[in-house]
Design an enzyme around this catalytic site. Structure first.
Site, short mmCIF file in Angstrom:
data_model
loop_
_atom_site.label_atom_id
_atom_site.label_comp_id
_atom_site.label_asym_id
_atom_site.label_seq_id
_atom_site.Cartn_x
_atom_site.Cartn_y
_atom_site.Cartn_z
N ASP A 65 -31.53 -41.08 39.44
CA ASP A 65 -31.67 -42.48 39.07
C ASP A 65 -33.10 -42.93 38.80
OD1 ASP A 65 -28.96 -42.99 39.12
OD2 ASP A 65 -28.96 -43.37 41.27
N HIS B 2 -23.08 -46.87 45.67
CA HIS B 2 -22.60 -45.80 44.78
C HIS B 2 -23.27 -45.97 43.42
CE1 HIS B 2 -20.14 -42.66 43.31
NE2 HIS B 2 -18.99 -43.28 43.12
N HIS C 244 -31.58 -37.32 48.38
CA HIS C 244 -30.23 -36.95 47.94
C HIS C 244 -29.42 -36.41 49.12
CE1 HIS C 244 -27.04 -35.14 45.48
NE2 HIS C 244 -27.44 -35.99 44.56
N1 AMX Z 1 -36.35 -43.93 51.15
C1 AMX Z 1 -36.34 -44.31 52.43
N2 AMX Z 1 -35.66 -43.66 53.40
C2 AMX Z 1 -34.98 -42.56 53.02
C3 AMX Z 1 -34.98 -42.09 51.69
C4 AMX Z 1 -35.69 -42.83 50.73
N3 AMX Z 1 -35.72 -42.49 49.45
N4 AMX Z 1 -34.21 -40.98 51.63
C5 AMX Z 1 -33.75 -40.76 52.86
N5 AMX Z 1 -34.20 -41.71 53.70
C6 AMX Z 1 -33.89 -41.88 55.13
C7 AMX Z 1 -32.39 -42.21 55.26
O1 AMX Z 1 -32.16 -43.59 55.10
C8 AMX Z 1 -32.09 -41.72 56.67
O2 AMX Z 1 -32.58 -42.69 57.59
P1 AMX Z 1 -31.79 -42.99 58.96
O3 AMX Z 1 -31.75 -41.69 59.69
O4 AMX Z 1 -32.63 -44.04 59.59
O5 AMX Z 1 -30.41 -43.45 58.58
C9 AMX Z 1 -32.97 -40.49 56.77
O6 AMX Z 1 -34.01 -40.64 55.79
C10 AMX Z 1 -32.25 -39.20 56.49
O7 AMX Z 1 -31.58 -39.29 55.25
P2 AMX Z 1 -31.18 -38.00 54.43
O8 AMX Z 1 -30.30 -37.16 55.29
O9 AMX Z 1 -32.40 -37.36 53.88
O10 AMX Z 1 -30.37 -38.59 53.21
P3 AMX Z 1 -28.92 -39.26 53.16
O11 AMX Z 1 -27.93 -38.25 52.75
O12 AMX Z 1 -28.63 -40.03 54.40
O13 AMX Z 1 -29.12 -40.34 52.00
C11 AMX Z 1 -29.74 -41.23 49.88
C12 AMX Z 1 -29.28 -39.97 50.65
C13 AMX Z 1 -29.75 -40.90 48.39
C14 AMX Z 1 -28.72 -42.38 50.15
C15 AMX Z 1 -31.13 -41.63 50.36
O14 AMX Z 1 -32.03 -40.60 50.06
C16 AMX Z 1 -31.63 -42.95 49.78
O15 AMX Z 1 -31.32 -43.99 50.32
N6 AMX Z 1 -32.44 -42.90 48.67
C17 AMX Z 1 -32.95 -44.09 48.06
C18 AMX Z 1 -31.88 -44.80 47.27
C19 AMX Z 1 -31.53 -44.06 46.00
O16 AMX Z 1 -32.36 -43.55 45.28
N7 AMX Z 1 -30.24 -43.99 45.73
C20 AMX Z 1 -29.76 -43.28 44.57
C21 AMX Z 1 -29.04 -42.02 44.95
C22 AMX Z 1 -28.72 -41.26 43.72
C23 AMX Z 1 -27.70 -40.22 43.92
O17 AMX Z 1 -27.50 -39.69 44.99
N8 AMX Z 1 -26.99 -39.93 42.88
#
Ligand code: AMX
Length: 389
Positions: A323, A227, A268
């Site tokens: 972020d 989070h 996101h």
């Molecule tokens: N890097 C690597 N893999 C990623 C990615 C990234 N930046 N964004 C998405 N993916 C992967 C997911 O892990 C998921 O893999 P899986 O099917 O093997 O579990 C797949 O792509 C599909 O994900 P999604 O539906 O596009 O996104 P989500 O809703 O599951 O996750 C988020 C969203 C933010 C957790 C993800 O994009 C991520 O982990 N980003 C990197 C971490 C980050 O920047 N976090 C800050 C978030 C800020 C915020 O939301 N306020």
């Protein structure tokens, strides 16, 4: 039954998914759309980025922006609430300096609750908002062992000025610091009703724990790495990239993906475009610190990473999220330890969560308030059909 009531059907597929997507209530302060991101009381965040934090606090509590007269009155009102109790110094002096800053923040909020409680939801929420700048400043001072010569809290200043004044960092451009912190606060004050920390705060308040206890719980929720602590991880990631050369950055991104590690600052859950909060911070960085080493890295990441991430059709949004840029900007004005970043996030959210707690406790259901939270869990081996028997 109205058409509305039939729109959403709960099935067993919804169980054990962390309430994801399940409609559970109304949020009066903000909502998030896939293209424009968060809106505060109907205003897309990009339209609010230049406002003062005090204006946004007013907006979240009153659901409209203040006019000039209302602004002056509200700023004075907040200033009159700003004093923090002496005991907070004793408590901060006694805390382990290697404890996480989010734990300090949560304890600081509890101290306010033990010393300043009125029992009125709105009064307590606004008092907490007004006291946060000093609590934040003192937290930095005590953690860093800079306990001597802490400047008096100047209550005639804005919230951000009071924080900057308490910190009193030497050899830092205080105006730049103020602008970066003010923008950070405005962009992070609220984000819908169902994010974990907001939901947690409202859930605790639904049992009529006071606003301070509810907010301390919300901060504990925010401190998790999935989070609020993601912003700490983001700057750590940027430092790890260590170059703004596009070819090397691309190699780095590919090798991280190969190693099954996330590309922080991208993607996101709801947005399907670059988060406008990232766009605003990039524009601010171009103005304030275009030649900063970390800013140069995130500028390159912003160009390179979305192209690489878009190669994977599973990734719903390859663009920059909020972020990516905040850490580089905070770092530029002297906040070089990323473990503090979530506390800025928490400070900002005190306004949005406080306003949402006020709405749920005092405004909703014609003033009766939302009842104590009690979602239904199904006994092992039972199905949803048993609920109807
Ligand atoms: N890097 C690597 N893999 C990623 C990615 C990234 N930046 N964004 C998405 N993916 C992967 C997911 O892990 C998921 O893999 P899986 O099917 O093997 O579990 C797949 O792509 C599909 O994900 P999604 O539906 O596009 O996104 P989500 O809703 O599951 O996750 C988020 C969203 C933010 C957790 C993800 O994009 C991520 O982990 N980003 C990197 C971490 C980050 O920047 N976090 C800050 C978030 C800020 C915020 O939301 N306020």
């Amino acid at each position: 039954m109205t058409g509305d009531e039939t729109l959403f059907e709960v099935t067993s597929a919804h169980l054990n998914t962390g309430l994801r997507g399940l409609p559970v209530g109304t949020c009066f302060t903000s909502f998030v759309t896939p293209t424009e991101g968060v809106h505060y009381c109907g205003y897309p965040i990009a339209e609010l980025a230049e406002q003062e934090p005090e204006d946004i606090v007013y907006l979240l509590f009153n659901k409209e922006l203040p006019n000039d007269e209302q602004r002056v009155k509200f700023v004075e009102d907040l200033q009159s609430r700003g004093e923090v109790p002496e005991q907070i110094n004793e408590v901060f002096r006694s805390l382990p300096k290697d404890g996480h800053p989010m734990d300090w923040l949560s304890i600081g909020i509890h101290v306010l609750g033990m010393t300043c409680l009125t029992g009125d939801w709105k009064e307590d929420a606004l008092n907490m908002v007004a006291k946060m700048p000093r609590v934040m400043g003192l937290m930095f001072r005590y953690r860093e062992g800079r306990e001597d010569n802490i400047p008096e809290d100047n209550l005639s200043q804005t919230m951000v000025q009071r924080f900057v004044n308490t910190l009193d960092f030497e050899s830092v451009d205080k105006e730049k610091m103020g602008k970066i912190v003010a923008t950070y606060l405005v962009l992070h004050m609220d984000h819908g009703g169902g994010n974990l920390s907001t939901f947690t705060g409202k859930a605790i308040a639904s049992g009529h724990a006071n606003v301070y206890s509810s907010m301390a719980g919300a901060m504990n929720a925010l401190s998790g790495p999935l989070h609020g602590r993601a912003n700490q991880s983001c700057l750590e990631f940027v430092l790890k990239v260590g170059t703004d050369d596009p070819i090397k950055v691309e190699e780095f991104v590919r090798s991280e993906l190969e190693a099954k590690r996330p590309i922080y600052g991208f993607g996101h859950a709801v947005l399907r475009a670059e988060d406008p909060r990232a766009t605003v911070q990039f524009a601010l960085g171009e103005k304030i610190c275009p030649d900063d080493e970390n800013f140069k890295i995130i500028r390159t990441l912003r160009e390179v990473a979305p192209k690489v991430l878009a190669e994977n059709p599973k990734i719903s949004n390859p663009n920059a999220n909020v972020d990516i840029a905040s850490g580089a900007l905070l770092h530029h004005v002297g906040f070089t330890d990323p473990t503090y970043y979530t506390t800025f996030f928490g400070w900002a959210r005190v306004a949005g969560i406080g306003a949402q707690i006020f709405d749920e406790r005092v405004v909703m259901r014609d003033g009766k308030g939302v009842p104590i939270y009690r979602p239904k869990y199904i006994a092992e081996g039972q199905t949803l059909r048993h609920l109807n028997q």
